[in-house]
Design a protein around this motif. Structure first.
Motif, PDB file in Angstrom:
ATOM      1  N   TYR A 185       0.847  -1.194   0.000  1.00  0.00           N
ATOM      2  CA  TYR A 185       0.000   0.000   0.000  1.00  0.00           C
ATOM      3  C   TYR A 185       0.882   1.243   0.000  1.00  0.00           C
ATOM      4  O   TYR A 185       1.586   1.514   0.974  1.00  0.00           O
ATOM      5  CB  TYR A 185      -0.931  -0.030   1.215  1.00  0.00           C
ATOM      6  N   LYS A 221      -0.681   7.923  -2.260  1.00  0.00           N
ATOM      7  CA  LYS A 221      -0.699   8.709  -3.488  1.00  0.00           C
ATOM      8  C   LYS A 221      -1.000  10.154  -3.106  1.00  0.00           C
ATOM      9  O   LYS A 221      -2.034  10.437  -2.499  1.00  0.00           O
ATOM     10  CB  LYS A 221      -1.750   8.169  -4.458  1.00  0.00           C
ATOM     11  N   ALA A 250      -2.198   3.546  -3.695  1.00  0.00           N
ATOM     12  CA  ALA A 250      -1.987   2.550  -4.740  1.00  0.00           C
ATOM     13  C   ALA A 250      -1.773   1.195  -4.072  1.00  0.00           C
ATOM     14  O   ALA A 250      -1.192   1.122  -2.990  1.00  0.00           O
ATOM     15  CB  ALA A 250      -0.780   2.932  -5.585  1.00  0.00           C
ATOM     16  N   GLU A 251      -2.256   0.126  -4.715  1.00  0.00           N
ATOM     17  CA  GLU A 251      -2.176  -1.204  -4.116  1.00  0.00           C
ATOM     18  C   GLU A 251      -1.554  -2.202  -5.094  1.00  0.00           C
ATOM     19  O   GLU A 251      -2.186  -3.167  -5.518  1.00  0.00           O
ATOM     20  CB  GLU A 251      -3.562  -1.680  -3.684  1.00  0.00           C
ATOM     21  N   PRO A 252      -0.303  -1.978  -5.501  1.00  0.00           N
ATOM     22  CA  PRO A 252       0.330  -2.919  -6.439  1.00  0.00           C
ATOM     23  C   PRO A 252       0.597  -4.265  -5.777  1.00  0.00           C
ATOM     24  O   PRO A 252       0.778  -4.363  -4.561  1.00  0.00           O
ATOM     25  CB  PRO A 252       1.641  -2.216  -6.803  1.00  0.00           C
TER      26      PRO A 252
END
Length: 837
Positions: free
Chosen positions: A613, A616, A623-625
């Protein structure tokens, strides 16, 4: 919620067998997690009136030879008191005035020190050097309940010397009881009481609920002028009711109440506390008792003033558990002009606690905002039966019947006198809720037609009031009862109808519409693809917490800039300091999992696919890449007689797993470039890139730095760690890979040893050989590296096995020589390589 059936039967007849009732309740949403049978021998003998009597403990002294034993001096109505040895934790040195069952020599009792029910005759004995000819009895020894730890304490008014059989009617105490252990969902807060469960059972079984309006016999002075109530924050306290009982005598509660509380999972404490707990379990309304004389008024001779308000910034109070707490303005308090006396709906204050010296009780019954109460309970880490109920919502109309019931019990069981009337501040009355519903709407939601009359019957059995709309009998106006805070919309009423009608009676049907088009979930398929590959490599998947703490992340050796709080998403109300921030990496939790598992096995190879997490800027959501983490440590094989396989895994074992992953995903051309990272060992760290010129790495991998290894309390052996950008990795994956036909012609295999400069990577040499060899060169394998001897300083020898193979014919010597010469020419031109003599 534990529900003794003997208590439940006071309000509704139980007509079904216990197992059938439990199934019916479970199908209606009140899941019965367990059925507990509480049983004592049916043939228990009557208590001998000469040998088992009511006695008073007049003194408790320490045992001279044992710390956990005491000497109780007991007055049982005989010529002289008798001293007995006891180890009961509720009989303490200094106690006096306690009443308890007393058994004399030759009394027939059950043995409390064995698991089953075994009768024995009480005989004199020496216990740690002190002779004891009698005993004060526990419930098990009397055949009442399988509880031997504590002595059964009787109310303060129990007459000394009276046979216990005359004081306690043994025939009225059942030999068998059943307790239903309910696992309730948050929307069933109304069932956190015996009466709430009785309402449901009555509706489900077609029985009548027996519930009389509580009354109290008030013979004291009017309560007006004896207490004042002020609600400063009605948004958090919609109602506050109180009664006054004077002249109470604190002591144990009667056995019937102690037994019910114990079966319901609560420990008896004293008559006042037990009554508040009893009524809370019975009605679902938490109560709190204050020592009236501790409360302060606006003047020294004025009546106590109860003020319900928010805490002031930095305000401090000591709660019943003896902990001094600093409060914040979002916490609601019960106060008097001198300061806080309780945290509303959570815990009372230490100063206003009811003690053995208390004679007058102010009994509180209030309604607090459920969200505020839940936040306060979590912030102060003070969960309780009361906060569980307040936190799920309680009807404001419940304060009066609950406080009336408890007040009358206090009059009966403590000898107190009730002041006339109830002090009741009600600034925000509870609004009546009316919902319109039609049989057509019920059928649309349930999928089955229910007759109008059946709808009316079901709703009325749940105490809803139903009337038709004049001129349109299909429309029903339903008035929701006060205790049902969860019924606001037609769908809520339909759920109630379906529960009582029976979910098991609703037939299974197929969709009338065609199925929507099925689409691939490429993100999920990619994850599963990676999981299958790594599981095939012998790794085990783990799932770790998505919440972490900066101390754990700091063990990775990251610099202070990386550990700044603004780089992380912090929870507003974390349950524990160990789970305070949303993670940015998988590494620290994987190393912690490795450490925990290495305690039980010498080899661990695990991986995790999960999100991180990343804040931004300017946006409320991060953002959760997705990331892929791998960690490996221990021998190459768990057990092997080969010494080489017993050696610990190192960088190349991890690199091999990564190469297999890339091959299976169809990703070609990736390079491993030397890298530096504070978590990894210098010289044993690499970045995985799509090409040497690629800007952004796909992964970082290597052996963990010794300092990081020590910080995570890992053993002194290589620990291999990798973290991938899974989004970037899967973006390069090729689900459809071109397949190459297998040649049926024999290969030509030869070795090629070349000398290159020390700084030239072997991978670069291999790439030049493969490119120069063209289609006829099918495989290149490095099998030897040599330095020293005839090799000049600053140089190294690399030996490769080359495999040549044609697809349509057997290669001849001239073709192979031509390809080899071209390879050597390219190596010389690009890398300055020479053929080793």
């Amino acid at each position: 919620m534990r529900v003794p059936l003997s208590w439940l039967k006071e309000y509704v007849d139980i007509t079904l067998p216990v197992e059938e009732l439990a199934e019916r309740m479970t199908l209606a949403g009140l899941e019965v997690a367990a059925i507990e049978h509480v049983q004592v021998p049916e043939d228990r003998p009557a208590w001998d009136p000469d040998k088992i009597v009511v006695a008073e403990i007049v003194e408790v002294r320490p045992h001279p030879n044992a710390d956990r034993l005491t000497l109780a001096v007991v007055d049982y109505g005989g010529d002289e008191p008798e001293t007995v040895v006891t180890g009961a934790p509720n009989i303490k040195v200094g106690d006096a005035g306690l009443k308890a069952p007393f058994a004399r020599r030759k009394a027939r009792l059950y043995d409390g020190h064995v698991d089953d029910w075994k009768l024995h005759t009480l005989k004199p004995s020496k216990i740690r050097g002190i002779r004891s000819e009698a005993m004060v009895c526990s419930e098990k020894e009397l055949g009442l309940r399988d509880s031997h730890e504590e002595v059964l304490l009787l109310p303060h008014d129990a007459p000394v010397g009276v046979p216990l059989a005359d004081y306690l009617d043994l025939s009225s105490i059942p030999t068998h009881d059943v307790v239903l252990d309910l696992d309730l969902t948050p929307n069933l807060a109304r069932c956190l009481s015996i009466i709430g469960v009785a309402r449901e059972v009555a509706a489900l079984t077609g029985q009548q609920l027996r519930l009389a309006e509580p009354r109290m016999l008030a013979e004291g002075l009017p309560i007006e002028g004896q207490v004042e109530i002020e609600i400063a924050d009605p948004d958090l306290c919609s109602r506050y009711s109180a009664t006054l009982i004077r002249g109470v005598k604190i002591g144990p509660s009667p056995y019937w109440m102690q037994r019910r509380l114990t079966l319901a999972g609560m420990r008896p404490i004293s008559n006042i506390v037990d009554i508040t707990n009893y009524v809370m379990l019975e009605w679902g309304q938490p109560l709190h008792a204050f020592d009236y004389h501790i409360l302060r008024g606006l003047t020294d001779d004025g009546p106590p003033v109860i003020i319900v308000r928010r805490a002031q910034p930095g305000e401090i109070m000591t709660t019943l558990d003896g902990v001094e707490r600093t409060l914040t303005p979002d916490i609601l308090l019960i106060t008097d002009p001198g300061g806080p006396v309780a945290i509303a709906g959570v815990m009372g204050g230490f100063e206003s606690e009811v003690t053995l010296e208390t004679t007058d009780i102010l009994l509180e019954s209030a309604n607090f905002d459920n969200i505020s109460n839940r936040r306060t309970s979590q912030a102060l880490k003070l969960p309780s039966e009361a906060s569980q109920r307040f936190g799920r919502g309680i009807a404001a109309s419940l304060t009066i019947p609950a406080v009336t019931r408890a007040t009358e019990l206090m009059r009966q069981l403590t000898g107190g006198v009730i002041a006339q009337g109830i002090a009741d501040a009600y600034p925000i009355p509870q609004e009546a809720v009316t919902v319109e519903i039609t049989p057509a709407e019920v059928e649309r939601i349930m999928g089955v037609a229910v007759e109008r009359d059946e709808i009316v019957r079901i709703l009325e059995s749940l105490e809803f009031k139903v009337r038709g709309v004049e001129g349109d009998e299909a429309r029903l106006l339903v008035t929701v009862p006060d205790h049902r805070l969860d019924a606001e919309f037609p769908a809520d009423l339909t759920e109630e109808i379906a529960r009582v009608y029976g979910y098991d009676k609703i037939p299974t049907t197929l969709m009338s519409d065609e199925l929507p088009p099925q689409r691939q979930n490429l993100a999920l398929e990619g994850e599963e693809w990676v999981r299958d590959i790594l599981a095939g490599c012998g790794l085990t998947e783990v799932i770790t917490y998505s919440l972490t703490n900066l101390e754990s992340v700091g063990k990775l050796g990251l610099d202070e800039a990386e550990l700044r709080e603004e780089n992380y998403i912090r929870l507003a109300n974390p349950l524990t300091s160990e789970r305070e921030y949303m993670r940015r990496t998988l590494m620290n939790h994987l190393l912690e999992t490795l450490r925990d598992n290495l305690r039980f096995t010498d080899r661990v190879a695990i991986f995790e696919v999960a999100q991180v997490y990343l804040p931004k800027e300017g946006e409320p959501l991060p953002a959760e890449p997705r990331r892929l983490g791998i960690v490996m440590s221990g021998p190459r094989l768990a057990r092997s007689w080969l010494a080489a396989l017993a050696e610990p895994m190192d960088f190349y074992n991890l690199k091999g797993v990564v190469e297999i992953l890339l091959t299976r995903l169809g990703i070609a051309g990736c390079t491993f470039e030397p890298a530096k990272h504070p978590t990894f060992h210098p010289g044993r760290t690499a970045e995985l890139r799509l090409s040497a010129a690629s800007d952004k790495p796909l992964a970082i991998l290597g052996e963990v730095h010794p300092l990081a290894r020590e910080a995570f309390d890992l053993p002194d052996q290589p620990v291999c760690l990798a973290e991938f950008d899974l989004e970037a990795l899967l973006a390069q994956a090729e689900a459809m890979r071109p397949m190459q036909s297998i040649s049926r012609f024999p290969p030509v295999i030869e070795d090629l040893a070349i000398v290159v400069a020390e700084e030239v990577p072997a991978k670069r040499v291999q790439d030049v050989i493969a490119r120069a060899g063209g289609e006829l060169l099918t495989q290149v394998t490095l099998f030897d590296v040599w330095r020293g001897g005839q090799i000049p300083a600053g140089k190294k020898s690399l030996a490769y096995a080359l495999t040549y193979q044609g697809q349509d014919h057997t290669l001849g010597p001239d073709e192979v020589n031509k390809v080899r010469e071209h390879i050597l020419q390219q190596l010389a031109e690009e890398l300055g390589a020479e053929l080793r003599a």
